[in-house]
Write a protein that holds these residues in place. Structure first.
Motif, PDB file in Angstrom:
ATOM      1  N   THR A  40     -31.893   3.882  36.122  1.00 19.34           N
ATOM      2  CA  THR A  40     -31.691   2.973  36.932  1.00 19.34           C
ATOM      3  C   THR A  40     -31.920   3.021  38.055  1.00 19.34           C
ATOM      4  O   THR A  40     -33.853   2.619  38.659  1.00 19.34           O
ATOM      5  CB  THR A  40     -30.455   2.658  37.761  1.00 19.34           C
ATOM      6  N   ARG A  63     -23.825   7.709  55.324  1.00 16.65           N
ATOM      7  CA  ARG A  63     -22.924   6.858  54.324  1.00 16.65           C
ATOM      8  C   ARG A  63     -21.463   6.572  55.324  1.00 16.65           C
ATOM      9  O   ARG A  63     -21.300   7.355  56.041  1.00 16.65           O
ATOM     10  CB  ARG A  63     -22.871   7.005  53.009  1.00 16.65           C
ATOM     11  N   ASN A  67     -17.045   4.662  52.412  1.00 20.82           N
ATOM     12  CA  ASN A  67     -17.576   4.281  50.426  1.00 20.82           C
ATOM     13  C   ASN A  67     -17.258   5.136  49.427  1.00 20.82           C
ATOM     14  O   ASN A  67     -18.248   5.923  49.761  1.00 20.82           O
ATOM     15  CB  ASN A  67     -19.407   3.602  50.453  1.00 20.82           C
ATOM     16  N   HIS A  72     -21.159  11.523  37.810  1.00 20.89           N
ATOM     17  CA  HIS A  72     -22.161  11.221  36.885  1.00 20.89           C
ATOM     18  C   HIS A  72     -22.176  13.042  35.587  1.00 20.89           C
ATOM     19  O   HIS A  72     -21.407  14.037  36.632  1.00 20.89           O
ATOM     20  CB  HIS A  72     -23.503  11.710  37.653  1.00 20.89           C
ATOM     21  N   ARG A 126     -20.002   7.899  35.439  1.00 20.84           N
ATOM     22  CA  ARG A 126     -21.584   6.859  34.634  1.00 20.84           C
ATOM     23  C   ARG A 126     -21.799   8.063  33.919  1.00 20.84           C
ATOM     24  O   ARG A 126     -22.110   9.450  33.942  1.00 20.84           O
ATOM     25  CB  ARG A 126     -21.461   6.565  35.786  1.00 20.84           C
ATOM     26  N   SER A 186     -26.219   0.300  38.506  1.00 20.49           N
ATOM     27  CA  SER A 186     -25.262   0.495  37.434  1.00 20.49           C
ATOM     28  C   SER A 186     -24.820  -0.677  37.448  1.00 20.49           C
ATOM     29  O   SER A 186     -24.473  -1.018  38.618  1.00 20.49           O
ATOM     30  CB  SER A 186     -24.380   1.801  37.371  1.00 20.49           C
ATOM     31  N   ARG A 200     -19.879  -4.760  40.807  1.00 22.71           N
ATOM     32  CA  ARG A 200     -21.508  -5.389  41.731  1.00 22.71           C
ATOM     33  C   ARG A 200     -21.955  -5.092  39.790  1.00 22.71           C
ATOM     34  O   ARG A 200     -21.991  -4.203  39.168  1.00 22.71           O
ATOM     35  CB  ARG A 200     -21.534  -3.886  42.113  1.00 22.71           C
ATOM     36  N   GLY A 233     -18.377  -0.596  49.334  1.00 22.04           N
ATOM     37  CA  GLY A 233     -20.143  -0.688  48.938  1.00 22.04           C
ATOM     38  C   GLY A 233     -20.719  -1.840  49.192  1.00 22.04           C
ATOM     39  O   GLY A 233     -21.643  -2.378  49.743  1.00 22.04           O
TER      40      GLY A 233
HETATM   41  O1  TXA Z   1     -27.208   3.205  38.751  1.00 16.27           O
HETATM   42  C1  TXA Z   1     -26.215   3.518  39.978  1.00 16.27           C
HETATM   43  O2  TXA Z   1     -25.314   3.172  39.992  1.00 16.27           O
HETATM   44  C2  TXA Z   1     -26.744   4.480  41.183  1.00 16.27           C
HETATM   45  C3  TXA Z   1     -27.467   5.790  40.857  1.00 16.27           C
HETATM   46  C4  TXA Z   1     -27.577   7.340  40.930  1.00 16.27           C
HETATM   47  O3  TXA Z   1     -26.131   6.077  39.322  1.00 16.27           O
HETATM   48  N1  TXA Z   1     -25.758   4.478  41.980  1.00 16.27           N
HETATM   49  C5  TXA Z   1     -25.317   4.688  42.841  1.00 16.27           C
HETATM   50  O4  TXA Z   1     -23.870   4.918  43.686  1.00 16.27           O
HETATM   51  O5  TXA Z   1     -26.067   3.140  42.937  1.00 16.27           O
HETATM   52  P1  TXA Z   1     -24.416   4.014  45.122  1.00 16.27           P
HETATM   53  O6  TXA Z   1     -23.160   4.845  45.676  1.00 16.27           O
HETATM   54  O7  TXA Z   1     -25.223   3.272  45.667  1.00 16.27           O
HETATM   55  O8  TXA Z   1     -23.394   2.890  44.769  1.00 16.27           O
HETATM   56  C6  TXA Z   1     -21.938   2.803  44.360  1.00 16.27           C
HETATM   57  C7  TXA Z   1     -20.994   1.711  44.037  1.00 16.27           C
HETATM   58  C8  TXA Z   1     -21.105   1.271  45.909  1.00 16.27           C
HETATM   59  O9  TXA Z   1     -20.844   0.084  45.919  1.00 16.27           O
HETATM   60  C9  TXA Z   1     -19.476   1.927  45.607  1.00 16.27           C
HETATM   61  O10 TXA Z   1     -18.152   1.193  46.968  1.00 16.27           O
HETATM   62  C10 TXA Z   1     -18.678   1.392  44.224  1.00 16.27           C
HETATM   63  O11 TXA Z   1     -19.964   1.784  43.651  1.00 16.27           O
HETATM   64  N2  TXA Z   1     -17.636   2.732  44.444  1.00 16.27           N
HETATM   65  C11 TXA Z   1     -17.816   3.385  43.768  1.00 16.27           C
HETATM   66  N3  TXA Z   1     -16.567   3.728  43.679  1.00 16.27           N
HETATM   67  C12 TXA Z   1     -15.772   3.629  43.508  1.00 16.27           C
HETATM   68  C13 TXA Z   1     -14.111   3.093  43.608  1.00 16.27           C
HETATM   69  N4  TXA Z   1     -13.219   4.289  42.531  1.00 16.27           N
HETATM   70  N5  TXA Z   1     -13.625   1.781  43.054  1.00 16.27           N
HETATM   71  C14 TXA Z   1     -14.733   0.736  43.566  1.00 16.27           C
HETATM   72  N6  TXA Z   1     -15.729   0.952  43.987  1.00 16.27           N
HETATM   73  C15 TXA Z   1     -16.071   2.124  44.205  1.00 16.27           C
END
Ligand code: TXA
Ligand code: MG
Length: 343
Positions: A40, A63, A67, A72, A126, A186, A200, A233
């Motif tokens: 991604t 950050r 958030n 992974h 993921r 993703s 998302r 996020g």
């Molecule tokens: O494609 C992707 O998902 C990329 C690659 C590097 O794997 N990663 C990515 O991570 O986009 P980030 O941190 O930019 O976005 C993660 C999103 C954020 O909106 C976060 O709030 C949400 O996933 N998220 C993560 N853990 C969560 C949880 N336990 N409950 C609800 N939302 C969560």
């Protein structure tokens, strides 16, 4: 300032491939941050079981602490070790879509440090579908917490140069595995209830998911700006280019008139659009997003990063149909834009 290491292994046949991954893995295991490609976008990794290492991710990116990060892993067995219980529909989805651009939100079993989950009871997990990500994850043998490897608020990185521009001097290393493919992040799917909820939109579309589960809901906050999103996020403004961006829907004629009017005011206009639009329009700078909506997803963040303050005063960007991966594309563009004009 950290002396950020960079390994060029775009071509997996290079002699130093295994050595580079071993060095990167040993930095990760030693509690440092390393950026790496996924299918991604590039992620900024740290050992998800090491609280102090994860803190470095938040510091490097600037950050917000509330958030949470995605953990992974390389295999389904490793994924199982991070969560409490996997509903049967998630097993079905994993068989089809993992490895791939989907993140499952499940009840955490506490293996990941509490700053990975930002104190929530759930964790995002993921399995990325990229050979370099997989080989790196296998080499470090710990779950790797990794948000997109950009400064917070900026467009996500789809090349190692994007990562370098944002984080050189702030992280231990970057594994350069070439440009990523999907281009948007993703799909984040809340799987803590009987009916999964898209928090998302991303690389796996709602239609694709609905082939394997009866009902898939979408977080209402995605359509309503005033509702509080379930993914922390999603409430932040994101993906911001250096100059204001207007998202525009209209005919070739009305859009060209808009461009010409803005130019008369002395504004230099950057046009970000598919080839179909570019054929009929002209501006001061034009960046092609390609032909199909998949091309658009692939090239979007690079396009957003290419227009520079000083050269361009305003970006005019094509609005795309919100179906399939177009949902993810438009979700990001709405966040990147200051206005959405329907002419
Ligand atoms: O494609 C992707 O998902 C990329 C690659 C590097 O794997 N990663 C990515 O991570 O986009 P980030 O941190 O930019 O976005 C993660 C999103 C954020 O909106 C976060 O709030 C949400 O996933 N998220 C993560 N853990 C969560 C949880 N336990 N409950 C609800 N939302 C969560
Ligand atoms: Mg991000």
């Amino acid at each position: 300032m950290i002396d950020t290491k960079r390994w060029n292994i775009e071509n997996r046949e290079v002699d130093n491939y295994s050595q580079a991954l071993e060095e990167a893995a040993s930095l990760l295991k030693g509690g440092e941050t390393v950026a790496f490609p996924t299918e991604t976008v590039y992620g900024l990794g740290a050992d998800a079981t090491n609280h102090q290492a994860v803190t470095k991710i938040f510091e490097a990116k600037g950050r917000p602490q509330d958030n949470p990060l995605i953990a992974h892993v390389a295999t389904k067995e490793q994924l199982r070790q991070l969560v409490d219980h996997i509903p049967s529909y998630v097993e079905r989805l994993m068989d089809v879509f993992s490895p791939g651009p989907i993140t499952y939100i499940l009840e955490s079993n506490g293996t990941c440090a509490d700053n990975v989950t930002a104190g929530l009871s759930t964790v995002g997990v993921r399995i990325p579908d990229h050979p370099v990500a997989r080989d790196l994850l296998l080499a470090c043998d710990v779950p790797v917490a990794a948000p997109s490897a950009n400064l917070s608020g900026k467009p996500s990185p789809t090349t190692a140069n994007h990562v370098w521009d944002d984080l050189n001097g702030k992280i231990a290393g970057v594994v350069d595995g070439g440009a990523t493919g999907v281009g948007v992040e993703s799909t984040v799917l809340d799987c803590t209830q009987d009916i999964p909820i898209i928090l998302r939109p991303g690389g796996v579309t709602k239609d694709q998911l609905e082939e394997y589960v009866d009902t898939v809901m979408v977080d209402p906050a995605l359509a309503n700006q005033h509702a509080k999103p379930k993914a922390p996020g999603m409430k932040y403004r994101h993906y911001s280019p250096e100059v204001p961006l207007w998202l525009v829907d209209g005919s070739a004629e009305t859009i060209q008139t808009l461009i010409d009017d803005e130019r008369k005011k002395g504004n230099k206009i950057g046009l970000l659009a598919s080839n179909k639009w570019l054929e009929h329009l002209s501006a001061d700078e034009e960046i092609s997003l390609g032909d199909t909506i998949y091309d658009v997803a692939t090239h979007l963040y690079d396009g957003l990063r290419t227009f520079k303050e000083g050269n361009i005063d305003l970006i005019i960007c094509e609005a795309f149909p919100e179906d399939g991966i177009g949902q993810a594309v438009m979700n990001r563009l709405k966040k990147a834009s200051s206005d959405y004009l329907k002419l």
